[in-house]
Design a protein around this motif. Sequence first.
Motif, PDB file in Angstrom:
ATOM      1  N   ALA A   1      20.951  59.130  38.514  1.00 34.18           N
ATOM      2  CA  ALA A   1      21.599  60.168  39.147  1.00 34.18           C
ATOM      3  C   ALA A   1      22.410  60.901  38.318  1.00 34.18           C
ATOM      4  O   ALA A   1      23.029  61.983  38.607  1.00 34.18           O
ATOM      5  N   VAL A   2      22.737  60.619  37.049  1.00 34.37           N
ATOM      6  CA  VAL A   2      23.682  61.267  36.331  1.00 34.37           C
ATOM      7  C   VAL A   2      22.968  61.855  35.009  1.00 34.37           C
ATOM      8  O   VAL A   2      23.786  62.553  34.054  1.00 34.37           O
TER       9      VAL A   2
ATOM     10  N   ARG B   1      29.068  66.764  41.040  1.00 36.35           N
ATOM     11  CA  ARG B   1      28.819  66.756  42.714  1.00 36.35           C
ATOM     12  C   ARG B   1      29.705  65.944  43.601  1.00 36.35           C
ATOM     13  O   ARG B   1      30.060  65.196  43.030  1.00 36.35           O
ATOM     14  N   PRO B   2      29.721  66.301  44.702  1.00 37.12           N
ATOM     15  CA  PRO B   2      30.487  65.797  45.961  1.00 37.12           C
ATOM     16  C   PRO B   2      30.072  64.234  45.706  1.00 37.12           C
ATOM     17  O   PRO B   2      30.899  63.177  46.147  1.00 37.12           O
ATOM     18  N   GLU B   3      28.681  64.065  45.570  1.00 35.33           N
ATOM     19  CA  GLU B   3      28.255  62.554  45.552  1.00 35.33           C
ATOM     20  C   GLU B   3      28.619  61.766  44.392  1.00 35.33           C
ATOM     21  O   GLU B   3      28.519  60.655  44.251  1.00 35.33           O
ATOM     22  N   ASP B   4      29.270  62.227  43.523  1.00 35.79           N
ATOM     23  CA  ASP B   4      29.900  61.785  42.279  1.00 35.79           C
ATOM     24  C   ASP B   4      31.264  61.253  42.553  1.00 35.79           C
ATOM     25  O   ASP B   4      32.010  60.371  41.836  1.00 35.79           O
ATOM     26  N   THR B   5      31.610  61.558  43.794  1.00 40.62           N
ATOM     27  CA  THR B   5      33.075  61.098  44.248  1.00 40.62           C
ATOM     28  C   THR B   5      33.176  59.470  44.109  1.00 40.62           C
ATOM     29  O   THR B   5      32.110  59.044  44.983  1.00 40.62           O
ATOM     30  N   ALA B   6      34.023  58.770  43.468  1.00 45.50           N
ATOM     31  CA  ALA B   6      33.978  57.299  43.457  1.00 45.50           C
ATOM     32  C   ALA B   6      35.258  56.743  42.668  1.00 45.50           C
ATOM     33  O   ALA B   6      35.851  57.790  41.779  1.00 45.50           O
TER      34      ALA B   6
END
Length: 120
Positions: free
Chosen positions: A62-63, A86-91
């Motif tokens: 994913a990265v 990306r927003p999906e990297d939010t963590a």
Amino acid sequence: QVTLVVSGGGLVHAGGSLRLSCAASGTYLSINSMGWYRRAPEKQRELVATITSEGHTTYADAVKGRFTISRDNAKNTMYLQMNSLRPEDTAVYYCYAATSISGGCHYTGWGKGTQVTVSS
């Protein structure tokens, strides 16, 4: 035992960049592998990237192509350069360091998490 201090999280717009740092200190013979995990809300913990003392790296699919892991052995510090976020990297991002300690033993230390939030 190793102590890890993490810095560099924050809020960024999609497409932006952040750099995380993980500084190691304490009592150990050597730092072997280091790496980053992340945990997004309602998701399982994910291994993001790893780096050995020789500089060999691995990345989650994913990265790949967006994140770069590196380490400065002289400073006992590891970095995660995150581009094209990306927003999906939010963590919450956590670092770890696998060390060799006295008596032929090993110890893995963990840093406190740092929040990375990517807005769309």
